[in-house]
Design a protein around this motif. Sequence first.
Motif, PDB file in Angstrom:
ATOM      1  N   CYS A 130       0.845  -1.184   0.000  1.00 48.85           N
ATOM      2  CA  CYS A 130       0.000   0.000   0.000  1.00 48.85           C
ATOM      3  C   CYS A 130       0.882   1.236   0.000  1.00 48.85           C
ATOM      4  N   VAL A 131       0.278   2.362  -0.346  1.00 47.44           N
ATOM      5  CA  VAL A 131       0.945   3.655  -0.271  1.00 47.44           C
ATOM      6  C   VAL A 131       0.199   4.507   0.738  1.00 47.44           C
ATOM      7  N   PHE A 132       0.924   5.119   1.660  1.00 39.61           N
ATOM      8  CA  PHE A 132       0.302   5.985   2.652  1.00 39.61           C
ATOM      9  C   PHE A 132       1.106   7.276   2.764  1.00 39.61           C
ATOM     10  N   THR A 133       0.441   8.324   3.208  1.00 38.30           N
ATOM     11  CA  THR A 133       1.119   9.604   3.376  1.00 38.30           C
ATOM     12  C   THR A 133       1.564   9.757   4.829  1.00 38.30           C
ATOM     13  N   TRP A 134       2.665  10.478   4.998  1.00 39.59           N
ATOM     14  CA  TRP A 134       3.203  10.702   6.348  1.00 39.59           C
ATOM     15  C   TRP A 134       3.798  12.086   6.423  1.00 39.59           C
ATOM     16  N   GLN A 135       3.517  12.763   7.541  1.00 39.65           N
ATOM     17  CA  GLN A 135       4.131  14.050   7.827  1.00 39.65           C
ATOM     18  C   GLN A 135       4.851  13.969   9.158  1.00 39.65           C
ATOM     19  N   ASP A 136       6.008  14.516   9.215  1.00 44.66           N
ATOM     20  CA  ASP A 136       6.789  14.500  10.449  1.00 44.66           C
ATOM     21  C   ASP A 136       6.231  15.553  11.404  1.00 44.66           C
ATOM     22  N   THR A 137       5.593  15.080  12.476  1.00 42.27           N
ATOM     23  CA  THR A 137       5.002  15.983  13.463  1.00 42.27           C
ATOM     24  C   THR A 137       5.954  16.296  14.598  1.00 42.27           C
ATOM     25  N   GLY A 138       7.162  15.815  14.498  1.00 46.37           N
ATOM     26  CA  GLY A 138       8.142  16.093  15.536  1.00 46.37           C
ATOM     27  C   GLY A 138       8.229  15.026  16.608  1.00 46.37           C
ATOM     28  N   ASP A 139       7.398  13.990  16.525  1.00 42.11           N
ATOM     29  CA  ASP A 139       7.498  12.904  17.494  1.00 42.11           C
ATOM     30  C   ASP A 139       8.851  12.213  17.351  1.00 42.11           C
ATOM     31  N   GLU A 140       9.378  11.803  18.477  1.00 37.03           N
ATOM     32  CA  GLU A 140      10.701  11.178  18.469  1.00 37.03           C
ATOM     33  C   GLU A 140      10.697   9.794  17.836  1.00 37.03           C
ATOM     34  N   ARG A 141       9.573   9.100  17.953  1.00 35.34           N
ATOM     35  CA  ARG A 141       9.485   7.723  17.447  1.00 35.34           C
ATOM     36  C   ARG A 141       8.282   7.566  16.541  1.00 35.34           C
ATOM     37  N   ALA A 142       8.401   6.697  15.573  1.00 32.52           N
ATOM     38  CA  ALA A 142       7.284   6.222  14.774  1.00 32.52           C
ATOM     39  C   ALA A 142       7.475   4.721  14.625  1.00 32.52           C
ATOM     40  N   ASP A 143       6.564   3.968  15.219  1.00 35.62           N
ATOM     41  CA  ASP A 143       6.660   2.506  15.202  1.00 35.62           C
ATOM     42  C   ASP A 143       5.568   1.925  14.321  1.00 35.62           C
ATOM     43  N   LEU A 144       5.933   0.968  13.502  1.00 41.01           N
ATOM     44  CA  LEU A 144       4.943   0.195  12.768  1.00 41.01           C
ATOM     45  C   LEU A 144       4.521  -0.967  13.659  1.00 41.01           C
ATOM     46  N   VAL A 145       3.239  -0.979  14.019  1.00 40.53           N
ATOM     47  CA  VAL A 145       2.730  -2.001  14.929  1.00 40.53           C
ATOM     48  C   VAL A 145       1.922  -2.997  14.120  1.00 40.53           C
ATOM     49  N   CYS A 146       2.409  -4.241  14.060  1.00 32.21           N
ATOM     50  CA  CYS A 146       1.757  -5.319  13.308  1.00 32.21           C
ATOM     51  C   CYS A 146       1.174  -6.290  14.328  1.00 32.21           C
ATOM     52  N   GLU A 147      -0.142  -6.251  14.512  1.00 31.76           N
ATOM     53  CA  GLU A 147      -0.769  -7.079  15.543  1.00 31.76           C
ATOM     54  C   GLU A 147      -0.958  -8.525  15.107  1.00 31.76           C
ATOM     55  N   GLY A 148      -0.839  -8.793  13.802  1.00 30.64           N
ATOM     56  CA  GLY A 148      -0.978 -10.165  13.350  1.00 30.64           C
ATOM     57  C   GLY A 148      -0.503 -10.336  11.922  1.00 30.64           C
ATOM     58  N   LEU A 149       0.642 -10.992  11.752  1.00 29.93           N
ATOM     59  CA  LEU A 149       1.165 -11.308  10.428  1.00 29.93           C
ATOM     60  C   LEU A 149       1.162 -12.822  10.274  1.00 29.93           C
ATOM     61  N   ASP A 150       0.522 -13.298   9.242  1.00 29.64           N
ATOM     62  CA  ASP A 150       0.307 -14.735   9.033  1.00 29.64           C
ATOM     63  C   ASP A 150       1.043 -15.164   7.759  1.00 29.64           C
ATOM     64  N   THR A 151       2.257 -15.746   7.884  1.00 29.64           N
ATOM     65  CA  THR A 151       2.987 -16.010   9.097  1.00 29.64           C
ATOM     66  C   THR A 151       4.455 -15.673   8.881  1.00 29.64           C
ATOM     67  N   VAL A 152       5.041 -16.131   7.759  1.00 31.79           N
ATOM     68  CA  VAL A 152       6.470 -15.916   7.516  1.00 31.79           C
ATOM     69  C   VAL A 152       6.610 -14.676   6.642  1.00 31.79           C
ATOM     70  N   ALA A 153       6.936 -13.556   7.265  1.00 34.25           N
ATOM     71  CA  ALA A 153       6.799 -12.271   6.592  1.00 34.25           C
ATOM     72  C   ALA A 153       8.068 -11.444   6.677  1.00 34.25           C
ATOM     73  N   THR A 154       8.278 -10.651   5.643  1.00 36.38           N
ATOM     74  CA  THR A 154       9.296  -9.605   5.634  1.00 36.38           C
ATOM     75  C   THR A 154       8.587  -8.286   5.394  1.00 36.38           C
ATOM     76  N   VAL A 155       8.839  -7.320   6.265  1.00 36.49           N
ATOM     77  CA  VAL A 155       8.181  -6.015   6.189  1.00 36.49           C
ATOM     78  C   VAL A 155       9.167  -5.013   5.602  1.00 36.49           C
ATOM     79  N   LEU A 156       8.718  -4.298   4.561  1.00 35.80           N
ATOM     80  CA  LEU A 156       9.578  -3.335   3.896  1.00 35.80           C
ATOM     81  C   LEU A 156       8.898  -1.970   3.869  1.00 35.80           C
ATOM     82  N   VAL A 157       9.633  -0.946   4.231  1.00 36.43           N
ATOM     83  CA  VAL A 157       9.159   0.428   4.157  1.00 36.43           C
ATOM     84  C   VAL A 157      10.032   1.153   3.142  1.00 36.43           C
TER      85      VAL A 157
END
Length: 774
Positions: A60-87
């Motif tokens: 997917c494509v999503f938009t992002w703006q830097d709001t100054g937060d120190e961290r941005a975490d990608l939270v994956c609550e369920g990946l089924d099953t053998v996965a590689t995540v790429l940003v």
Amino acid sequence: MRTLHQGWTLTGSEFSGVPAAVPGSVHTDLLAAGLIDDPYVDGNEEGLGWIGRTPWTYECVFTWQDTGDERADLVCEGLDTVATVLVNGVEAGRAANMHRTYRLPVKHLLREGDNTLAVRFDSVYDYADERRAEAGARPGAYAEPYQFVRKMACNFGWDWGPTLVTAGIWRPIGLDSWSGTRLAEVLPTASADGRVSVRVRVEHADAPAACEVTAEVAGVRAAVVLGPGQREAVLELRVPDAALWWPRGYGEQPLYELAVRTGEHVVRRRIGFRDVSLDGDAFRLSVNGRPVFAKGFNWIPDDCFPARVTPGRLRERLDQATGAGANLLRVWGGGVYEADAFYDLADELGLLVWQDFPFACAAYPEGEPFRAEVEAEARDNVARLMGHPSLALWCGGNENHEGYWHWGWQNELDGRDWGAGYYHELLPEVLAELDPGRPYWPGSPYSGAADVDPRRAGRGTVHIWTVWNTHDYTHYAAYTPRFVAEFGFQGPPAYATVRRASSDEPLTEDSPAQKAAGGRDKLRRGLGAHLPVPETFDDWHYYTQLNQARAVVFGVERFRSLMPYCGGAVVWQLNDCWPVTSWSAVDGDGRRKPLWYGLRRAFAPRLLTFQGQEVVAVNDTDRPWVGTVELTHVTLAGDALGKESVAVRVEPRFVAGVETALRPGPGELVVARLGEERALRYGAEDPQMGYPVADFHAHAEAVAGGFEVRVAARTIVRELALFPDRLDPAATVDEQLVTLLPGESTTFRVRSERALDPVALTTHPVLRCVNERR
């Protein structure tokens, strides 16, 4: 958290750019796009094995703006099953466990404006085969490699489920942007004395700094200040006059909101004040010091594609469980840790939850990477679920000790590990650290010690599968168990479910899917001497559904009559994941089988049942049951042959037996009554009873929301059943399997939005009984 659930596409095999739903799965995306046939219809499942062996990519494509937060975490609550995540084409992390949440720091990979997120799923079969080659072969109940990957085992097929090996983003995924300090872990324990202990662990976005953590519930507040080097603390609170949470049938279910804060980060949990304990010798659960007889169901995933199971669907299923009189659900070890909504509903409804860890019917390797994955998923889910008052018991898994002792595994293993280190070391260690106040049991069946045969009588849990596999259901009377965690008998799904899932014309005994080895033969053989030989599909369907209900009710009544020596009867199973002939009380389309109605009577707070030459009164209430047992020996025509009456007092949560000298022969029965409760004992099996052809008057009348069907009997009418789904697939009926003696009547209430034919509601094959005119 900002969810990232829009604009996904799926690519794999010869398909590219297929619109994808997140949360979801490859199968459901291909189905929605019209690229595969419905795997729940006819034999379509058998042609879809390639999906689980194919690599797939979600993007997917999503938009992002830097709001100054120190961290941005990608939270994956369920990946089924053998996965590689790429940003943006850069690897952010990998996953190999369906049961875990992954939190991946990704701010360094993000850019202002459009960003690309891709999740590449490798073939789970390839992964499992590689792990098996490394660890060495391990036995299991099925010729599939489910023990070599941390994934829902029943995806690989079971004796009630299809082989539909899934892949996909099956639970929410999103971006969590934050600064300062966040609550990484909140572990609440609430006790019956009003005490709340909250263990917290914090995480800092940058350099550790001092922070204050507060906890508040019912107007009571506690606070602690953590220094820069401190990451964990325990907050203690006490709520005066806290109302106790009880399982249903024992009291109310008051819930309190607990709010834990640090800075701007707040975690809210609903808690209930109660204590739970387990007497392991007797295997008896107690809540707030009071023993509870478990009247329950085993729970399997409600769909092969769990993302389709909405909170509304869970509400319907758990309402069906409580509607049948259940007070406990066992979340079986071949499935998943259920969604939060499941446990929230259990809290509200007063349903105790027995939670298996996901191990089932296999020898599991204990080396790496398996051990690390098991520990991570256990920590993750114990932390997520431990605040629920409904959660009564953790269990190491399903039938793994049984397999080691009785399925020939020891020879096959030749000294290799098989999972015992998880059940007896790792899992209890994790629980001792995170959730020490809740009972744990290493497996089921299990007799209380690792070096004791899990089938040894007198202690722990048993699974009874001689009945169904080899023995008639009357064999339940040969058991005197402490706690029955599994037992059951098969029956086909509702007619409308079979009709939807099969294009056969006409329908036959082979039309409903059947996954159990020899299942069709066992259904026929199970009818035994109990019922006539079916001559048509309609006969087969009615008789096998009726026989399922009789068999399981026979077992429930036997085990309840042994209370308090027996501490519970947990039926296999409440639900189905697809339209199949199985042991369920509610079929794969959510329709209640006759078994459900039979269990509603067998699980009732007060029960009258014939056991041997006794009439046993079971009183599962808090008040004494006082009255006179009236026994009448009658002919089928209703003529009295003998009478007895005995005054009884049944203490709360106890049983009392009354011996009778009345012994009916063929063509006779004994009727026992105690207050509003009734039990019938027949002098022979149905084919030898010599019933008269059922003579009754039936009349259907339209009322608001449906119909009322009144049946008045002139003769005995044995096991009267109404199947309105034959006329309207959405129609339901309030009762089933009603036996009327001469002169008695009953009214069925049918809910339907259609204008049904009143005559059809009162005639064959919609209205059935054992002694109908043939």
